[in-house]
Design a protein around this motif. Sequence first.
Motif, PDB file in Angstrom:
ATOM      1  N   TRP A 102       0.860  -1.187   0.000  1.00  0.00           N
ATOM      2  CA  TRP A 102       0.000   0.000   0.000  1.00  0.00           C
ATOM      3  C   TRP A 102       0.893   1.232   0.000  1.00  0.00           C
ATOM      4  O   TRP A 102       1.847   1.313   0.760  1.00  0.00           O
ATOM      5  CB  TRP A 102      -0.929  -0.017   1.209  1.00  0.00           C
ATOM      6  N   LYS A 125      -9.893   4.202  -0.624  1.00  0.00           N
ATOM      7  CA  LYS A 125      -8.861   4.292   0.418  1.00  0.00           C
ATOM      8  C   LYS A 125      -7.919   5.468   0.182  1.00  0.00           C
ATOM      9  O   LYS A 125      -7.097   5.780   1.033  1.00  0.00           O
ATOM     10  CB  LYS A 125      -8.074   2.983   0.483  1.00  0.00           C
ATOM     11  N   HIS A 144     -13.132  -3.107   3.033  1.00  0.00           N
ATOM     12  CA  HIS A 144     -12.418  -3.062   4.301  1.00  0.00           C
ATOM     13  C   HIS A 144     -11.608  -1.772   4.355  1.00  0.00           C
ATOM     14  O   HIS A 144     -11.028  -1.363   3.352  1.00  0.00           O
ATOM     15  CB  HIS A 144     -11.455  -4.249   4.441  1.00  0.00           C
ATOM     16  N   ILE A 146      -8.312   0.435   5.577  1.00  0.00           N
ATOM     17  CA  ILE A 146      -6.895   0.065   5.616  1.00  0.00           C
ATOM     18  C   ILE A 146      -6.523  -0.450   7.002  1.00  0.00           C
ATOM     19  O   ILE A 146      -5.701  -1.364   7.133  1.00  0.00           O
ATOM     20  CB  ILE A 146      -5.987   1.236   5.159  1.00  0.00           C
ATOM     21  N   GLU A 148      -8.547  -2.180   8.993  1.00  0.00           N
ATOM     22  CA  GLU A 148      -9.064  -3.559   9.050  1.00  0.00           C
ATOM     23  C   GLU A 148      -8.133  -4.505   8.296  1.00  0.00           C
ATOM     24  O   GLU A 148      -7.886  -5.626   8.742  1.00  0.00           O
ATOM     25  CB  GLU A 148     -10.472  -3.632   8.460  1.00  0.00           C
ATOM     26  N   ILE A 149      -7.606  -4.051   7.173  1.00  0.00           N
ATOM     27  CA  ILE A 149      -6.677  -4.872   6.395  1.00  0.00           C
ATOM     28  C   ILE A 149      -5.402  -5.104   7.197  1.00  0.00           C
ATOM     29  O   ILE A 149      -4.877  -6.219   7.229  1.00  0.00           O
ATOM     30  CB  ILE A 149      -6.375  -4.200   5.039  1.00  0.00           C
ATOM     31  N   ARG A 150      -4.896  -4.065   7.854  1.00  0.00           N
ATOM     32  CA  ARG A 150      -3.705  -4.226   8.703  1.00  0.00           C
ATOM     33  C   ARG A 150      -3.957  -5.254   9.788  1.00  0.00           C
ATOM     34  O   ARG A 150      -3.102  -6.077  10.092  1.00  0.00           O
ATOM     35  CB  ARG A 150      -3.329  -2.903   9.362  1.00  0.00           C
ATOM     36  N   TYR A 153      -4.102  -8.933   8.179  1.00  0.00           N
ATOM     37  CA  TYR A 153      -2.885  -9.495   7.598  1.00  0.00           C
ATOM     38  C   TYR A 153      -1.609  -9.119   8.327  1.00  0.00           C
ATOM     39  O   TYR A 153      -0.552  -9.663   8.045  1.00  0.00           O
ATOM     40  CB  TYR A 153      -2.769  -9.085   6.122  1.00  0.00           C
TER      41      TYR A 153
END
Length: 171
Positions: A102, A125, A144, A146, A148-150, A153
């Motif tokens: 990202w 985003k 999602h 950013i 939530e993605i962090r 993953y």
Amino acid sequence: MNIQEALNVFGLSGELTEKEIKTAYKKLALKYHPDRNPLGAELMKAVNTAFDFLIANIDKINQFQSPDENARYNYGEELENVLNVLSGLSGVIYEVIGNWVWISGETREHKEALKALGCKWASKKKQWFYRPDEYKASRNRKEHSIDEIREMYGTAGQYKAMGWKKVENRT
């Protein structure tokens, strides 16, 4: 991460054993060690995630694999090339989350360079992203953030290009 994505990080294909996976891991761990490679911290995240996934799913790997040895795709090297280019772009902040990179910060002046790398713009985003060529989410259409993605993953943090300074997460 699926089996093919994990194998692509190592550039592996065909019938594999646990020993071959460990050998590939050791080779990449030496190549991308943070003491040897300035991009090492981010690259090792991808390598460690792929290794953990493959070792946990060793019994499924050979069922999934194609017998075609010429079908190798090495995402680890591709990721290294992308991070090398990003590290030379002033004002750009990048972060590896899962298999994706990202990109935020002062990206407007680097728009054409990002497009040339194969990066895409995520309008919701307000960031650029880079992903493996074969990865497109077809079944998960839920949006999602950013953050939530962090959380899903994991990330070691953001890095600002031209100086290798770790940037605190903006949450």
